[in-house]
Design a protein around this motif. Structure first.
Motif, PDB file in Angstrom:
ATOM      1  N   LYS A 146       1.065  -1.010  -0.054  1.00 25.96           N
ATOM      2  CA  LYS A 146      -0.156   0.180   0.112  1.00 25.96           C
ATOM      3  C   LYS A 146       0.866   1.358   0.100  1.00 25.96           C
ATOM      4  O   LYS A 146       0.847   2.270  -0.508  1.00 25.96           O
ATOM      5  CB  LYS A 146      -0.457   0.130   1.461  1.00 25.96           C
ATOM      6  N   THR A 147       1.676   1.601   0.596  1.00 22.07           N
ATOM      7  CA  THR A 147       2.907   3.041   1.514  1.00 22.07           C
ATOM      8  C   THR A 147       3.580   2.366  -0.442  1.00 22.07           C
ATOM      9  O   THR A 147       3.772   3.818  -1.363  1.00 22.07           O
ATOM     10  CB  THR A 147       3.405   2.416   2.328  1.00 22.07           C
ATOM     11  N   LEU A 148       3.782   0.860  -0.994  1.00 25.54           N
ATOM     12  CA  LEU A 148       4.789   1.133  -2.744  1.00 25.54           C
ATOM     13  C   LEU A 148       3.159   2.406  -3.435  1.00 25.54           C
ATOM     14  O   LEU A 148       3.690   2.998  -4.026  1.00 25.54           O
ATOM     15  CB  LEU A 148       4.742   0.314  -2.867  1.00 25.54           C
ATOM     16  N   LEU A 149       2.264   1.545  -3.288  1.00 22.03           N
ATOM     17  CA  LEU A 149       1.742   2.375  -4.712  1.00 22.03           C
ATOM     18  C   LEU A 149       0.941   3.301  -4.321  1.00 22.03           C
ATOM     19  O   LEU A 149       0.917   4.582  -5.317  1.00 22.03           O
ATOM     20  CB  LEU A 149      -0.158   1.531  -4.398  1.00 22.03           C
ATOM     21  N   GLY A 150       1.006   4.088  -2.619  1.00 24.14           N
ATOM     22  CA  GLY A 150       1.033   5.373  -2.478  1.00 24.14           C
ATOM     23  C   GLY A 150       1.554   6.445  -3.214  1.00 24.14           C
ATOM     24  O   GLY A 150       1.532   7.432  -2.905  1.00 24.14           O
ATOM     25  N   SER A 151       2.879   5.579  -2.974  1.00 24.62           N
ATOM     26  CA  SER A 151       3.986   6.666  -3.685  1.00 24.62           C
ATOM     27  C   SER A 151       3.899   7.004  -4.556  1.00 24.62           C
ATOM     28  O   SER A 151       4.315   7.822  -5.247  1.00 24.62           O
ATOM     29  CB  SER A 151       5.458   6.469  -2.599  1.00 24.62           C
ATOM     30  N   PRO A 320       6.891   0.070  10.328  1.00 22.64           N
ATOM     31  CA  PRO A 320       7.726   0.818   9.753  1.00 22.64           C
ATOM     32  C   PRO A 320       6.520   0.842   8.102  1.00 22.64           C
ATOM     33  O   PRO A 320       7.058   2.410   7.934  1.00 22.64           O
ATOM     34  CB  PRO A 320       8.585  -0.471   9.041  1.00 22.64           C
ATOM     35  N   TYR A 321       5.129   0.209   7.882  1.00 23.10           N
ATOM     36  CA  TYR A 321       4.869   1.163   6.723  1.00 23.10           C
ATOM     37  C   TYR A 321       3.965   2.259   7.729  1.00 23.10           C
ATOM     38  O   TYR A 321       3.517   3.226   6.447  1.00 23.10           O
ATOM     39  CB  TYR A 321       3.606  -0.247   6.561  1.00 23.10           C
ATOM     40  N   ASP A 322       3.858   2.411   8.129  1.00 19.97           N
ATOM     41  CA  ASP A 322       3.097   3.729   8.988  1.00 19.97           C
ATOM     42  C   ASP A 322       3.796   4.946   9.382  1.00 19.97           C
ATOM     43  O   ASP A 322       3.609   6.149   9.039  1.00 19.97           O
ATOM     44  CB  ASP A 322       2.573   3.113  10.417  1.00 19.97           C
ATOM     45  N   LEU A 323       5.246   4.567   9.451  1.00 21.83           N
ATOM     46  CA  LEU A 323       6.108   5.532   9.426  1.00 21.83           C
ATOM     47  C   LEU A 323       6.321   5.945   8.154  1.00 21.83           C
ATOM     48  O   LEU A 323       6.818   7.188   8.063  1.00 21.83           O
ATOM     49  CB  LEU A 323       8.081   4.629   9.663  1.00 21.83           C
ATOM     50  N   LEU A 324       6.285   5.482   6.905  1.00 25.67           N
ATOM     51  CA  LEU A 324       6.712   5.599   5.387  1.00 25.67           C
ATOM     52  C   LEU A 324       5.358   6.494   5.013  1.00 25.67           C
ATOM     53  O   LEU A 324       5.229   7.354   4.322  1.00 25.67           O
ATOM     54  CB  LEU A 324       6.589   4.543   4.804  1.00 25.67           C
ATOM     55  N   ALA A 325       4.181   6.212   5.541  1.00 24.21           N
ATOM     56  CA  ALA A 325       2.603   6.773   5.252  1.00 24.21           C
ATOM     57  C   ALA A 325       2.880   8.231   5.650  1.00 24.21           C
ATOM     58  O   ALA A 325       2.280   9.228   4.871  1.00 24.21           O
ATOM     59  CB  ALA A 325       2.409   6.721   5.487  1.00 24.21           C
ATOM     60  N   ALA A 326       3.587   8.125   6.895  1.00 27.11           N
ATOM     61  CA  ALA A 326       3.571   8.882   7.423  1.00 27.11           C
ATOM     62  C   ALA A 326       4.413  10.677   7.158  1.00 27.11           C
ATOM     63  O   ALA A 326       4.521  11.815   6.971  1.00 27.11           O
ATOM     64  CB  ALA A 326       4.117   9.313   9.183  1.00 27.11           C
ATOM     65  N   VAL A 327       5.963   9.637   6.512  1.00 19.10           N
ATOM     66  CA  VAL A 327       6.957  11.195   5.639  1.00 19.10           C
ATOM     67  C   VAL A 327       6.438  11.089   4.420  1.00 19.10           C
ATOM     68  O   VAL A 327       6.306  12.153   4.050  1.00 19.10           O
ATOM     69  CB  VAL A 327       8.231   9.290   5.717  1.00 19.10           C
ATOM     70  N   GLN A 328       5.519  10.606   3.700  1.00 24.31           N
ATOM     71  CA  GLN A 328       4.731  10.619   2.957  1.00 24.31           C
ATOM     72  C   GLN A 328       3.949  11.670   2.823  1.00 24.31           C
ATOM     73  O   GLN A 328       3.905  13.223   1.830  1.00 24.31           O
ATOM     74  CB  GLN A 328       4.623   9.199   2.162  1.00 24.31           C
TER      75      GLN A 328
END
Length: 546
Positions: A146-151, A320-328
Motif C-alpha cells: 500500500k505504501t509502495l503504490l501510495g508513493s 514501518p509502513y505507518d512510518l513510511l506513510a507519515a513520511v510521505q
C-alpha cells in the motif's frame, strides 16, 4: 469409475522413473524423503541470507518497538532483545541439528519422537501456525504494498472504504492484502532448494533499506528522539514499570521474543536439511540471528522515536509502513521517492519471509500429512489462500495485541520443541534409522505402542496448561515449557527405554549420502504383471553420517 478416475487425476503427479519409489509406502513422497546430495545446495552464506531476511522484516521491526508498550525504557527493551535473540540463536542451532545431519525435516522428526500416528498432533498444530503466520505476514506485506503504490498513486489513501471502523482496516488495506497474496503465487512455484540466491538478495536490500532509514532518522533528529529521554513513557501512553513489575515485564518481553519466532525455531530442520554440510547452519545462526535481530529492533525503536518527535499527531508509529506513510504525508517529491524504494525493499523481505518461512513450511507439513494428494507446492498454495479466512487485520490491530499473539504461540510450542530436542540429543544420541520413519507398522522402531509414544503425553500436556494465578510461571512459558517437557521426557525414557535406541540403517537406501544401495526397506517391489522385480545388488554400506 468416474469418481476413481477423478481421484487418480488429483493425486500428486510423479516422474515416471520415481513413481515406483514413492508408491512403496504411503508415508513417503518426493518432498519428505531424505534429501540426496544434489538437492542440498545451502552453504553458510545461504543461511546468512535466510536469517537476514528473517530478522530484517516488519515483524522483527515491530517486535522491538512494541516492547515499549510493556512499560520498558529503550535501554531495558534492548536488554530484553539481546537476551531473547541469543536464546533464539541457541534454540535454532539445537532444532537445526537433525535436519543438517540426516536431511529430513520437522514432520519426520515428529515421527521419531511422538510415534508414527501421534506425530499428526504436532504436525496439525504446526500447520495451523503456518496458516496464522502466513496470514499475518501477508497482511504486513499488503501494508507495505500500500505504501509502495501510495508513493506512485497518492489517491490510494482516499479510496472508498466499504468496511466499518470495527474491522480495523479500509478498502485500500484489503485490496493490497489481496494483491500481495496474488503476487506471491508465482514465487511459490520455485522449489525451496533454489531459494538461497533470492535470500541473499532479499537480505541485502532489506538491510540497506533499514540502515538508510536509521541514518536518515538520526540525522534528521540529531539524536535518537524523545523516546530515549525521560518523557518516553508519556509518549508511549503507559506507566513506567518499576521494581518487581519491571523484572517480570522484562521476562515477559524475553518470552515474547521467543514467541515471535517460535514457529521458525520449531521447524528449523525443514531448511537445515538443505545444508551441504552439517556445520553450514551453525555459525551463521549463532552470529546472524542475534546480530540482525538486535539491530532490527534497535532501528525500529529509534525510527519510532524520531517519528514521535516529528509526527506527534500521528501517534506512536510502531510499524514501518505507518512510518513510511507519515513520511510521505508530511514530505514532498523527494519523500515519495524515498518511500517508494524503502517500501520496495520491505516488500521483497515480506515475500522472502512469508513464502519460505510460512507458505513453504506449511506445504512441507501438508505434504507429509497427505503425501498421496499434496506436495510442497500444493500445500504452499493452500497455506497462502488460508490467509483470507483468518482475518489477520484483527491479529495485529495494536502493539499489545501483537505481543499477546506472539506470546501465546510460545506457550503452546515450547513443550513440543523441548520434547524433540531432548529426545534427539539425550535419548537417541543423534542417531536416526531413516527407513523406519516411513513404515507405520510394528517393525518400525518408531511405531511404539500402536503408533503412539506414550512417554511424551504427560510432559507435553502438563506444561501447556497454566494454573489460574500462576502468572509469573506463565511469563516463563518458553524456557520453562521447553526444559520441563524435555527433562520429564528423558526421565520417562530412561525408566521405560524405547526400542531401537542407537539403531541406524545398514544401507543408504535413499541415496541420502551418496548413491542408493541395498534392497528396498519396504519389501519386494512388484512389476505391473505381479512378478518380483530385480532388486538392486547388495553393496557395502556407506557411512550414514557426514
Amino acid at each position: 469409475m468416474a469418481r476413481s478416475k477423478l481421484l487418480e487425476k488429483l493425486q500428486v503427479p510423479q516422474r515416471e522413473e520415481e513413481a515406483e519409489i514413492w508408491q512403496q509406502s504411503r508415508w513417503l513422497n518426493r518432498d519428505n524423503v531424505p534429501l540426496p546430495p544434489h538437492r542440498r545446495s545451502w552453504g553458510a552464506w545461504s543461511y546468512v541470507g535466510y536469517w537476514c531476511a528473517t530478522g530484517i522484516n516488519i515483524s522483527g521491526w515491530t517486535g522491538g518497538s512494541s516492547l515499549l508498550s510493556l512499560g520498558l525504557s529503550v535501554g531495558e527493551a534492548m536488554a530484553v532483545v539481546v537476551i531473547g535473540q541469543c536464546l533464539v540463536a541457541g534454540a535454532c542451532v539445537l532444532t537445526g541439528l537433525l535436519g543438517a545431519e540426516w536431511h529430513v525435516g520437522f514432520p519426520l522428526w515428529n515421527r521419531a519422537t511422538w510415534g508414527m500416528k501421534a506425530s499428526f498432533f504436532p504436525l496439525l498444530n504446526r500447520i495451523a501456525l503456518s496458516f496464522t503466520w502466513s496470514a499475518t505476514q501477508a497482511w504486513f506485506g499488503g501494508q507495505v504494498l500500500k505504501t509502495l503504490l501510495g508513493s506512485i498513486f497518492p489517491s490510494i489513501y482516499n479510496m472508498h472504504n466499504p468496511f466499518p471502523v470495527s474491522t480495523a482496516m479500509d478498502g485500500a488495506d484489503f485490496m493490497c492484502f489481496l494483491l500481495f497474496l496474488l503476487i506471491s503465487i508465482p514465487f511459490i512455484y520455485i522449489p525451496p532448494e533454489h531459494y538461497r540466491i533470492p535470500f541473499l538478495f532479499t537480505g541485502a536490500i532489506s538491510t540497506i533499506a533499514c540502515f538508510a532509514l536509521f541514518i536518515w532518522s538520526l540525522a534528521r533528529a540529531h539524536g535518537g528522539g524523545p523516546l530515549i529521554g525521560s518523557e518516553a513513557m508519556a509518549i508511549v501512553g503507559v506507566e513506567k514499570a518499576r521494581g518487581s513489575a519491571l523484572g517480570w515485564a522484562m521476562v515477559y518481553g524475553i518470552s515474547s521474543q521467543m514467541g515471535q519466532i517460535c514457529a521458525g525455531i520449531l521447524n528449523n530442520s525443514d531448511y537445515t536439511r538443505f545444508a551441504v554440510h552439517p556445520r553450514a547452519q551453525i555459525i551463521s545462526q549463532v552470529v546472524v540471528i542475534p546480530v540482525m535481530g538486535v539491530l532490527t529492533c534497535l532501528i525500529g525503536i529509534i525510527c519510532t522515536s524520531v517519528a514521535a518527535q516529528f509526527y506527534p499527531e500521528e501517534g506512536l508509529l510502531w510499524a514501518p509502513y505507518d512510518l513510511l506513510a507519515a513520511v510521505q504525508k508530511n514530505g514532498g517529491r523527494g519523500a515519495r521517492a524515498g518511500v517508494f524504494f524503502a517500501s520496495l525493499a520491505f516488500l521483497f523481505a515480506q515475500f522472502g519471509i512469508n513464502i519460505a518461512g510460512n507458505a513453504i513450511s506449511g506445504g512441507i507439513d501438508l505434504a507429509s500429512l497427505f503425501p498421496k494428494w499434496v506436495n510442497i507446492r500444493r500445500g504452499a498454495y493452500f497455506t497462502t489462500l488460508m490467509a483470507l479466512p483468518l482475518c489477520p487485520w484483527a491479529l495485529v490491530s495494536g502493539a499489545t495485541v501483537y505481543i499477546s499473539v506472539m506470546f501465546g504461540y510460545a506457550t503452546f510450542l515450547a513443550p513440543m520443541t523441548g520434547l524433540m530436542v531432548f529426545d534427539y540429543i539425550f535419548i537417541r544420541k543423534r542417531q536416526i534409522k531413516l527407513s523406519d520413519l516411513y513404515q507405520c507398522n510394528p517393525s518400525s522402531i518408531y511405531y511404539y505402542y500402536k503408533g503412539v509414544n506414550l512417554r511424551q503425553l504427560s510432559p507435553g500436556v502438563s506444561t501447556v496448561k497454566i494454573p489460574l494465578g500462576a502468572t509469573y510461571v506463565y511469563y516463563l512459558c518458553w524456557p520453562l515449557g521447553f526444559t520441563i517437557s524435555g527433562v520429564v521426557f528423558v526421565i520417562l525414557s530412561k525408566i521405560w527405554s524405547p526400542n531401537g535406541i542407537g539403531e541406524v540403517d545398514e544401507y543408504d537406501y535413499f541415496g541420502t549420502f551418496g548413491e542408493p544401495n541395498g534392497p528396498s526397506p519396504f519389501g519386494t517391489v512388484l512389476a505391473e504383471d505381479g512378478t518380483d522385480k530385480d532388486e538392486p545388488a547388495l553393496v557395502h554400506a556407506i557411512p550414514l553420517r557426514e
